[in-house]
Structure formats: C-alpha cells, structure tokens
Design a protein around this motif. Sequence first.
Motif, mmCIF file in Angstrom:
data_model
loop_
_atom_site.group_PDB
_atom_site.id
_atom_site.type_symbol
_atom_site.label_atom_id
_atom_site.label_comp_id
_atom_site.label_asym_id
_atom_site.label_seq_id
_atom_site.Cartn_x
_atom_site.Cartn_y
_atom_site.Cartn_z
ATOM 1 N N ASP A 1 4.274 -1.433 -1.173
ATOM 2 C CA ASP A 1 4.487 -1.252 0.341
ATOM 3 C C ASP A 1 2.933 -1.485 1.083
ATOM 4 O O ASP A 1 2.961 -2.180 2.249
ATOM 5 C CB ASP A 1 4.983 0.137 0.672
ATOM 6 N N THR A 2 2.043 -0.892 0.540
ATOM 7 C CA THR A 2 0.664 -0.947 1.141
ATOM 8 C C THR A 2 -0.426 -2.051 0.593
ATOM 9 O O THR A 2 -1.290 -2.138 1.142
ATOM 10 C CB THR A 2 0.091 0.440 1.405
ATOM 11 N N HIS A 3 -0.094 -2.456 -0.564
ATOM 12 C CA HIS A 3 -0.891 -3.337 -1.490
ATOM 13 C C HIS A 3 -2.334 -2.787 -1.537
ATOM 14 O O HIS A 3 -3.454 -3.510 -1.537
ATOM 15 C CB HIS A 3 -0.919 -4.631 -0.442
ATOM 16 N N THR A 4 -2.294 -1.381 -1.820
ATOM 17 C CA THR A 4 -3.639 -0.651 -1.884
ATOM 18 C C THR A 4 -3.338 -0.214 -3.540
ATOM 19 O O THR A 4 -2.228 0.125 -3.970
ATOM 20 C CB THR A 4 -3.830 0.514 -1.323
ATOM 21 N N PHE A 5 -4.624 -0.091 -4.176
ATOM 22 C CA PHE A 5 -4.465 0.482 -5.678
ATOM 23 C C PHE A 5 -4.833 2.074 -5.380
ATOM 24 O O PHE A 5 -5.854 2.434 -4.712
ATOM 25 C CB PHE A 5 -5.728 -0.059 -6.264
ATOM 26 N N GLN B 1 -7.144 -3.461 -1.326
ATOM 27 C CA GLN B 1 -7.307 -4.428 -2.427
ATOM 28 C C GLN B 1 -8.614 -5.148 -2.492
ATOM 29 O O GLN B 1 -9.141 -5.511 -3.422
ATOM 30 C CB GLN B 1 -5.999 -5.287 -2.722
ATOM 31 N N GLN B 2 -9.191 -5.467 -1.449
ATOM 32 C CA GLN B 2 -10.289 -6.317 -1.305
ATOM 33 C C GLN B 2 -11.462 -5.430 -1.978
ATOM 34 O O GLN B 2 -12.513 -6.102 -2.335
ATOM 35 C CB GLN B 2 -10.884 -6.612 0.207
ATOM 36 N N TYR B 3 -11.471 -4.140 -1.928
ATOM 37 C CA TYR B 3 -12.454 -3.360 -2.751
ATOM 38 C C TYR B 3 -12.309 -3.107 -4.041
ATOM 39 O O TYR B 3 -13.155 -2.231 -4.710
ATOM 40 C CB TYR B 3 -12.788 -2.287 -1.868
ATOM 41 N N ALA B 4 -11.248 -3.414 -4.577
ATOM 42 C CA ALA B 4 -10.643 -2.864 -5.792
ATOM 43 C C ALA B 4 -11.748 -3.378 -7.030
ATOM 44 O O ALA B 4 -12.109 -2.449 -7.855
ATOM 45 C CB ALA B 4 -9.206 -3.150 -6.005
ATOM 46 N N ASP B 5 -12.094 -4.516 -7.085
ATOM 47 C CA ASP B 5 -12.792 -5.150 -8.258
ATOM 48 C C ASP B 5 -14.306 -4.486 -8.127
ATOM 49 O O ASP B 5 -14.711 -3.957 -9.236
ATOM 50 C CB ASP B 5 -13.035 -6.540 -7.985
#
Length: 350
Positions: free
Chosen positions: A240-244, A204-208
């Motif tokens: 579960d993983t908080h990933t996009f 998620q820190q790289y999503a934007d």
Amino acid sequence: MNKTALSVLALVLVAVLPAPSLAQSVQLAPVVAEPVQETVHLDGVIEAVQQSTISAQTSGTVVALPVDVDDSVAAGDLIVRLDDTEQRARLSQARASVEEAVSGLQDAQQQFDRVEAIYERRLVSRQEFDRALNSLNAAQARVERARAAVDEAREQLDYTRITAPYGGIVTERHVEIGEAVNPGQPLISGLSLEQLRVVVDLPQQYADMARKQRQATVTLSDGRVLQTGDMTFYPYASLDTHTFRLRLQLNEPNGTLFPGMLVKVEVPVASRDSLWIPASALVRRSELRAVFVMNDQDQPRLRQIRTGVSHGDRLEVLSGLGEGEQVVSNPATLVGSEQLALPGDQSGEE
C-alpha cells in the motif's frame, strides 16, 4: 554581499555590541573539514513485544472474570474460570477406568503365571501359553490407555482455569460471565510493558543506505533520546505505502513509555564532506550571516558565509570559507578594537 553592505554591518556591530574589557582577547578557531551524516526524520510508534490473545482450550461456561480492561496482572494470575462440572466428571470416569484396567491386569498376570508354570512342565500347549501372554499384554495396554485418559481429563480440568502467561495489562475482554465458550474462542487480550520496541516505516529510497548504516536515534517529544538495541529490517515493502518497516528494540522501559506513543526516529541516509566552525563565531544581523576571518596581516576581516545545519556547538559552512582558515570564535571582543579590519581597509583582503 558587496563591500558596502559588509561595511554597514561592521559599523552596526560597533554601535550595537558593548565595548570589550582589557582582559578580553581574540580567540581563533580553524575551519575544519569533516563528513556530515544526512538524516531523515520519521514518526515511529512504540509497541509491546509481547502482546497476545488468550483463547479457550476446552468448552464450558464462564463463571468468573477476576480482571477487566486496563487491569494489571502478574504472571500466573487467574484471569478467566470456566464451569468445570463436565471436566471433573470425565476425570472421575477416567480414574475409574484405570482401576478397572489395573484389576484386569492383575487377573491376566495371575492367569499367565499359572499357564507359564504348567507350560514349563509340558502340560499345556504352546498355543495356550501364547494366548495367556497376549491377554497379559492387552491388559497392560488397557492400563496405559486408561492412565493416558486420566492425564487428558486432568489437563482438560486445568484448562477451566485460565492464567496470565506473563505480567502485563489487560487490553480487551472478549467474553462475559455466563457465556458458553468452545476451544479456540478468544477470551482475553493483553500486553507486557517489560519489553517494548519502536516500529517505523522507511521510504524505499532510503532503504539501502539505512540497511548498510544500521543506525537510528529515537527521541521523545520532550527531547529525551532513548537507548535502542537490535535493529530489524523487514525484507519486503508494503504493497500500500511502498515503505520498508524498521523495528528497533528499546533498552530502557522505565514506566514512562507505553505502547501507542509517538516518537521521532532519525535515520542516517547519506554522507557528505562539509566544513565546520564554532557556532559562536557567527555574526547575525537581520538576513546577514558573516564571520571574522584572519587575513594575511593577521587582522580579522568580516566575510559573508552561507550556513547549513548545526550540530551541538558547531555550525556547518556551505560557502564563503576554506579549510584551515582561522575565524574569530568570540567576535564581540573585536568591537572597538584596533585589530578590526573593515571591508573598506586597503590592507585587508579584496
């Protein structure tokens, strides 16, 4: 690095590197400032765009299974056949009902024609005329209903022959010959190799940044870069993983790519300014990293640098050089040359 260490390095270079020929000359290259993209490397998985499970649309007993798991099928190939005895009987009944309804329609039409002729001469009441007209309309409706029943019965008969909706590979068989199936029951699962895509989970820190850049490089284990098309970002994160999830369309399925294969996905996540030099300019000895820099007297002087990433034939410089300085891109030609300014020379830089 201190002057003594650099002097030792220069002497080692003189002893190790071969002497240059007269035809060789010093080649210079400027230190260039250009932005560099910081990327994150992730593991992706290839999956089929078209993958589905075909279910029964009518009831019956499985009498034929022409294909098995891992078999290739073309669009329209028979993959399951059900016993059609009941469906054929229903179709025959529906056709008989049509004939009966058509006969009734003919009788109602004749009756209406007779009543209409008499009504025009005012020999029967309006009530008798309306009754004959209603009987005719009812007979027409019965014919339409009977024909619709034939269409439905024919469709149920067609459902006993299940064909492949697209060309692909059978991945799972859910029934065996002799099993009784009902509408909605899974029969065959398969996928197509014609349209493939890559799916990867992005922290998620790289999503934007990734959503703004909309760029990614997909690489196979052998180093081959795959051509990608449309990029799709899922608008929510995994609980579960908080990933996009990121999905990339592949433009080059060529028979060597298959669902389930692992690939490397490189996604740009940041941009920063950096200095670059030719990779050939770097002098490596043990832990030392240095380049020859032209000083004010146009003499090459050895200077220690700290390097970063490499990109093709270029090398990133983190410290030790400034933009616009000239470095020697072929340092081997300096060995034994009178142009070489060692760190101890008084004429060079301090």
